[in-house]
Design a protein around this motif. Structure first.
Motif, PDB file in Angstrom:
ATOM      1  N   PRO A  99      -3.883  -1.600  -4.523  1.00 26.63           N
ATOM      2  CA  PRO A  99      -5.423  -1.433  -3.825  1.00 26.63           C
ATOM      3  C   PRO A  99      -5.076   0.208  -4.333  1.00 26.63           C
ATOM      4  O   PRO A  99      -6.064   1.138  -4.869  1.00 26.63           O
ATOM      5  N   GLY A 100      -4.018   1.325  -3.435  1.00 30.10           N
ATOM      6  CA  GLY A 100      -3.771   2.373  -4.183  1.00 30.10           C
ATOM      7  C   GLY A 100      -4.546   2.944  -5.340  1.00 30.10           C
ATOM      8  O   GLY A 100      -4.564   3.852  -4.818  1.00 30.10           O
ATOM      9  N   GLU A 101      -3.289   2.731  -6.242  1.00 28.48           N
ATOM     10  CA  GLU A 101      -2.895   3.223  -7.703  1.00 28.48           C
ATOM     11  C   GLU A 101      -4.430   2.883  -8.113  1.00 28.48           C
ATOM     12  O   GLU A 101      -5.259   3.746  -8.343  1.00 28.48           O
ATOM     13  N   ARG A 106      -5.039   6.132   0.029  1.00 26.84           N
ATOM     14  CA  ARG A 106      -3.694   5.950   0.096  1.00 26.84           C
ATOM     15  C   ARG A 106      -3.433   5.232   1.602  1.00 26.84           C
ATOM     16  O   ARG A 106      -2.555   5.469   1.972  1.00 26.84           O
ATOM     17  N   SER A 107      -4.007   5.250   2.134  1.00 28.01           N
ATOM     18  CA  SER A 107      -4.547   4.903   3.949  1.00 28.01           C
ATOM     19  C   SER A 107      -3.905   3.686   3.784  1.00 28.01           C
ATOM     20  O   SER A 107      -4.193   2.458   3.281  1.00 28.01           O
ATOM     21  N   ALA A 108      -2.798   3.904   5.067  1.00 15.89           N
ATOM     22  CA  ALA A 108      -2.122   2.306   4.744  1.00 15.89           C
ATOM     23  C   ALA A 108      -3.194   0.835   5.487  1.00 15.89           C
ATOM     24  O   ALA A 108      -3.057  -0.081   4.822  1.00 15.89           O
ATOM     25  N   TRP A 109      -4.015   1.280   6.089  1.00 17.67           N
ATOM     26  CA  TRP A 109      -5.327   0.251   6.935  1.00 17.67           C
ATOM     27  C   TRP A 109      -6.161   0.267   5.465  1.00 17.67           C
ATOM     28  O   TRP A 109      -6.360  -1.057   5.533  1.00 17.67           O
ATOM     29  N   ALA A 110      -6.701   1.163   4.685  1.00 19.78           N
ATOM     30  CA  ALA A 110      -7.749   0.790   4.151  1.00 19.78           C
ATOM     31  C   ALA A 110      -6.796   0.390   2.523  1.00 19.78           C
ATOM     32  O   ALA A 110      -7.384  -0.933   2.282  1.00 19.78           O
ATOM     33  N   ALA A 111      -5.442   0.247   2.124  1.00 20.50           N
ATOM     34  CA  ALA A 111      -4.730  -0.982   1.424  1.00 20.50           C
ATOM     35  C   ALA A 111      -4.424  -2.222   2.052  1.00 20.50           C
ATOM     36  O   ALA A 111      -4.878  -2.987   1.211  1.00 20.50           O
TER      37      ALA A 111
END
Length: 150
Positions: A99-101, A106-111
């Motif tokens: 999802p970061g791409e 790029r936040s780990a919790w957001a991804a």
């Protein structure tokens, strides 16, 4: 609309997703509409993933865990866990795979949150719910098997 020449054929409705990508190439799902910012045309979150080695089949858009497949020739349940040859590649939902791409976040919790929500929103693991779609044969036999959707 271009369909990758190595894409698998569309499974029957209700069958596990095999990564043919035809549904997402035809139009984005509600989640795809959000990330693509459009209602028609191919989903921008759709990604092609090359597979070059034999492995347990993995359900595209699923949780990333290997799917247990039953060998159709051996009957229900008898082939569970058998190694199946991986296809040369398949389509995957970018909102599940990375999802970061897709979003740039790029936040780990957001991804992790986006990945979990994406699995739910695209009904990963439920089965193919697309109407029968088929790629249009290339004109004059060129194009190596890729084509447009009919």
């Amino acid at each position: 609309m271009h369909v990758h020449p190595s894409a698998p054929l569309q499974p029957a409705q209700g069958a596990p997703c095999n990564g043919c990508g035809l549904c997402c190439l035809a139009e984005p799902c509600p989640l795809g509409m959000l990330v693509s910012r459009r209602r028609t045309g191919p989903c921008t979150a759709l990604r092609w993933r090359d597979e070059s080695v034999d492995s347990l089949a993995e359900m595209p858009g699923g949780n990333g865990a290997p799917a247990v497949e039953t060998d159709p020739a051996s009957g229900r349940g008898e082939g569970a866990g058998r190694r199946v040859p991986a296809s040369p590649g398949r389509y995957v939902c970018g909102m599940v795979a990375d999802p970061g791409e897709v979003t740039g976040w790029r936040s780990a919790w957001a991804a992790g949150l986006m990945r979990a929500l994406a699995r739910r929103w695209i009904a990963a693991g439920i089965g193919c719910d697309a109407p029968p779609l088929r790629p249009q044969p290339p004109e004059n036999g060129t194009g190596g098997g890729s084509g447009d959707l009919l």
